[in-house]
Write a protein that holds these residues in place. Structure first.
Motif, PDB file in Angstrom:
ATOM      1  N   ASP A 176       1.296   3.172   5.137  1.00  0.00           N
ATOM      2  CA  ASP A 176       2.599   3.847   5.247  1.00  0.00           C
ATOM      3  C   ASP A 176       3.708   2.975   4.764  1.00  0.00           C
ATOM      4  N   SER A 179       6.564   2.050   7.261  1.00  0.00           N
ATOM      5  CA  SER A 179       6.558   1.221   8.244  1.00  0.00           C
ATOM      6  C   SER A 179       6.206  -0.366   7.714  1.00  0.00           C
ATOM      7  N   GLN A 319       4.037  -7.217   7.973  1.00  0.00           N
ATOM      8  CA  GLN A 319       2.887  -6.298   7.871  1.00  0.00           C
ATOM      9  C   GLN A 319       1.895  -6.709   6.732  1.00  0.00           C
TER      10      GLN A 319
END
Length: 442
Positions: A176, A179, A319
């Motif tokens: 994603d 995100s 991330q």
């Protein structure tokens, strides 16, 4: 040794079962074509967009989408026969008109116009709960999708591994870009890079398929530019497939997936100094690559068709750590002893997949892409849409037989280099899409 073999056999069977579930059926293809036709009708009703075409790209066009996959659409504005490059404000204005037409038509959910994105997008959800993104004049996206589609002709395990990696990434919430994790295009390029760097390699460096920077060659008359790119790719793919001196890598999907995880387990430490370059099929030092300097990204995965663009530019440092942790955790589970399906499936797929295995009374869809059909030794590539019918491209593999028996399954399981293909929806008089027809090599 026997335990290792049993572990890999179980993983292979589980992967095949997951692919059975996520591969699109004939209905999944038809639903998307119906949506494309609906969008075409709406765009055709807008006075200022007379002559514009509606053309799919992304995972649908490259045949790398799952039955739950989104649909990417490009509205191509006409500039005579030439490739046009409208500015951002013009794209925003066009999408505003499309948004008004959609609201007037009704029947669409979650309409959202993202005007200030790098590429303005209109997002919505249509019939059959299919999410759709509409952009303007994304010809480069269409051509990238076609090349990914053609790459599957070299080795069908490419598609299977992309499908598996994307499903695994979704299950671990690292697919994603909004995100700060990996988008699907980046994941596909990571799979390509992995298959390029195996010994023996399964895919070549992409410069051997299309030398040069494709984005720079999309100029002038559109039909001429597209045909030139297609012809170069077709000739090179045919040459690669016809090379009898190529060593064959016969790794199973389970072995390929585990080696994929092994290769990128240290992605955090390498990302600070090295970038991933599918064009050359190598890791490249960032500090010596003037195209990539200054280093401003947590992860660099270069777009082989639009150099030096970074397809992983949205990945954040935090991330990236999560991505690395997901890779390492998955790898640890898959190589551990005493595996069973109940622990493997949640690691490889999300809850929407697991429920299929919790309810054995509900049969899973057939595993279409595990039964490749190759009727000739020639490279079958999708051809350009003809200039006489530019309503868009129908982008799926050639028509194939529906019946497959267990003897065919056993025979083809021994040929891991054969490409896999999804089913095609039956022809419909209500669908007026242009078909990418296979072309035989001369």
């Amino acid at each position: 040794m026997n335990r290792t073999m049993n572990r890999y056999n179980l993983l292979d069977l589980t992967i095949r079962d997951i692919l059975r579930v996520i591969n699109p059926s004939n209905d999944d293809w038809s639903f998307r074509f119906q949506m494309i036709n609906e969008i075409r009708a709406i765009v055709g009703s807008i006075e200022n967009l007379r002559g514009a075409t509606v053309e799919p790209f992304g995972s649908f066009a490259s045949n790398l989408f799952t039955k739950w996959g989104d649909l990417d659409i490009s509205i191509e504005l006409q500039n005579g026969t030439y490739i046009s490059s409208p500015g951002k404000k013009h794209k925003q204005s066009v999408l505003q008109e499309v948004l008004k037409a959609f609201r007037k038509k009704g029947g669409f959910r979650k309409l959202k116009f993202i005007a200030n994105a790098r590429v303005p997008i209109l997002k919505f959800e249509g019939s059959y709960n299919i999410s759709c993104d509409i952009s303007i004049n994304n010809l480069s996206g269409q051509m990238k999708s076609k090349i990914l589609f053609w790459i599957n002709e070299i080795d069908g395990r490419f598609r299977d591994l992309v499908m598996l990696v994307k499903e695994w990434a979704k299950a671990h919430h690292i697919n994603d870009s909004k995100s700060g994790t990996l988008n699907s295009y980046s994941l596909s390029l990571l799979v390509i890079f992995h298959l390029q760097t195996l010994v023996p390699a399964i895919l070549p460096p992409l410069r051997e398929i299309y030398p040069g920077n494709m984005i720079d060659d999309l100029t002038g008359v559109r039909t001429v530019a597209e045909k030139n790119i297609e012809d170069i790719c077709a000739a090179n793919i045919h040459r690669i497939r016809s090379d009898r001196s190529r060593l064959i890598n016969r790794s199973t999907l389970s072995a390929l997936f585990i080696s994929f995880l092994t290769k990128f387990a240290d992605i955090c430490s390498r990302a600070s100094t090295q970038g991933i370059c599918p064009y050359s099929g190598q890791l490249e030092d960032i500090h010596t690559n003037m195209r990539w300097l200054p280093r401003t990204y947590a992860l660099f995965v270069e777009d082989p068709f639009e150099q030096p663009a970074n397809t992983a530019r949205t990945v954040s440092s935090n991330q990236l750590i999560r991505i690395s942790q997901a890779i390492q955790a998955t790898h640890g589970i898959l190589v551990a002893a005493n595996q069973d399906r109940t622990c493997l499936i949640p690691v490889l797929a999300g809850p929407h997949i697991s429920c299929f295995f919790m309810r054995p009374s509900v049969p899973a869809p057939p595993l279409f892409n595990q039964f490749p059909s190759r009727t000739s030794s020639s490279t079958q590539l999708p051809s350009r849409a003809s200039s006489s019918s530019r309503n868009g491209h129908r982008t799926h593999p050639p028509q194939r037989k529906k019946t497959q028996d267990s003897s065919q399954d056993k025979r083809l399981d021994k040929r891991p280099t054969e490409p896999s293909k999804s089913p095609t929806p039956p022809p419909s008089t209500s669908q007026k899409q242009q078909v990418w027809r296979p072309r035989s090599e001369s």
